[in-house]
Design a protein around this motif. Sequence first.
Motif, short mmCIF file in Angstrom:
data_model
loop_
_atom_site.label_atom_id
_atom_site.label_comp_id
_atom_site.label_asym_id
_atom_site.label_seq_id
_atom_site.Cartn_x
_atom_site.Cartn_y
_atom_site.Cartn_z
N ARG A 171 -17.09 30.06 -3.60
CA ARG A 171 -16.81 29.78 -2.19
C ARG A 171 -15.31 29.82 -1.91
NH1 ARG A 171 -20.61 24.71 -3.15
NH2 ARG A 171 -22.62 25.82 -3.15
N GLU A 186 -23.68 21.53 5.55
CA GLU A 186 -24.51 22.30 4.62
C GLU A 186 -24.69 23.73 5.12
OE1 GLU A 186 -28.90 22.06 2.41
OE2 GLU A 186 -28.36 20.60 3.96
N THR A 220 -21.67 25.69 4.24
CA THR A 220 -21.63 26.03 2.82
C THR A 220 -22.59 27.16 2.49
OG1 THR A 220 -20.96 23.79 2.18
CG2 THR A 220 -22.02 25.14 0.49
N VAL A 221 -23.79 27.10 3.05
CA VAL A 221 -24.78 28.15 2.80
C VAL A 221 -24.28 29.49 3.34
CG1 VAL A 221 -27.12 28.95 3.33
CG2 VAL A 221 -26.73 26.57 2.69
N ASP A 270 -21.79 30.85 0.94
CA ASP A 270 -22.47 31.38 -0.24
C ASP A 270 -23.08 32.76 0.05
OD1 ASP A 270 -21.87 29.16 -1.76
OD2 ASP A 270 -23.82 28.20 -1.48
N GLY A 327 -31.27 31.70 0.14
CA GLY A 327 -30.19 31.12 0.92
C GLY A 327 -30.29 31.49 2.39
N GLN A 368 -32.88 29.33 3.90
CA GLN A 368 -32.32 27.99 4.08
C GLN A 368 -31.41 27.94 5.30
OE1 GLN A 368 -29.93 26.66 0.78
NE2 GLN A 368 -29.76 24.55 1.54
N PHE A 369 -30.60 28.99 5.48
CA PHE A 369 -29.71 29.05 6.64
C PHE A 369 -30.53 29.00 7.93
CE2 PHE A 369 -27.48 31.22 10.02
CZ PHE A 369 -26.18 30.76 9.91
#
Length: 314
Positions: free
Chosen positions: A183, A215, A218-219, A222, A270, A273-274
Amino acid sequence: MPTFALASVVTPPFCPRANPHQSTMAEFSISWADRFGLTTKPHTALRLRRANAAELAARAAPDADPPGAQLLSDLITWLFALDDVCDEDGLGADPCRVSPVISPLMQVLDRYGAPAGPTAGGATPLAAALADLCRRIRRSGQPGVLLRFAASLHHYLFALLWEASNRQQGRVPAVAEYIQMRRHTGAVLPSFALTDLAENGLPHSRHRVDSKLAELNTVAADLVCWCNDLFSYAKEHGQDPHNLATVIAHETGRDPAAALLDAAERFNDGLAQFLRLQADVLTDAPPAVVRLVATRRHWVRATYDWSVNSSRYQ
C-alpha cells in the motif's frame, strides 16, 4: 500476464471515464518534467512519455478542473520518474544508494511547501520537482490535504528502503507483510490525497476515521496495487520479489501459474469486498463522502484500463 490469469480477473464494474483535458495534461506534464530536469537523458524522456501518466490521472479524476487534474498528472509523472530511477536504473537494489536520493526529498516534505532556503528543495531534480508539487498543494488552501500528502509520501519513501533492503538480501517477504507494505510502495495514498483535492472529496476528519470508510480506502489501495502486480508480473517475474504472485508462490510453494490465479482471485475477492463496503458507506452519506467514494471507484477502474495497454509492463 498469461491469458488464463488475465481472463480470471473480474473487470471492475464501474463506468470508465476520462477527463476531457487529458491531451493538454500530457503535454504539460512532459514539459514540467523537462523543466525540472527529470528527462535529461533521451531514454528517460521516452520512458516517461510512453508511460502516459496523464491518461491514468485523467481516468482517476474525470471531473476535476484543469489545475487539480494537472497536479495529479504531474505527481504521477514524478512517481514514475523516481520509480524508474529505483527499478529500471538499478538504484533500488542497494539501500546505501537509495538513501542519498531520499534524504533531499524528506527535506522538501518537512517544509510543507514553504518557500525554500538556498539549498532546500533544489539539490536534485527530483527534490526541486517535489518542492513545486508541495507549493502548489499549499496554494490550494487545504492544509489537511497537504498534511495527508506529506505523511503518506514519507511512508512511500521509507517503503522504498524496505524494498531495496529486500533486494540486497535476496529476501522475499511473507504475503501478509507484502500486502501491508505494498500500500505504501505503490504510492497510492498520496495519489488518493491529490485526487480528493481535485475532485472535492474532502469530508470532515470524523468521517475519514469511520471504520468502514477507512476499510474501503484500504481495500481500494490494495486493488490498485494488486491490479498493477497482475499486469506487471510477466515483466517482473524472476527479477523482482515485490509482486503479489511472487510472494504467494514463495510462501505456499505453488507454481507460478497457480500463484497468479491465486493473486487474481484475491483481486476479485477484494473487488467484491469494496462493493459491499461501498453500499454501507454510502447509506445516508454526506456529499463529500459520496465524492470520496467515487474517486476510489475511478481509481480502481482507471488502473485496470490504463494497465491493459501500458507500455510500462511490456
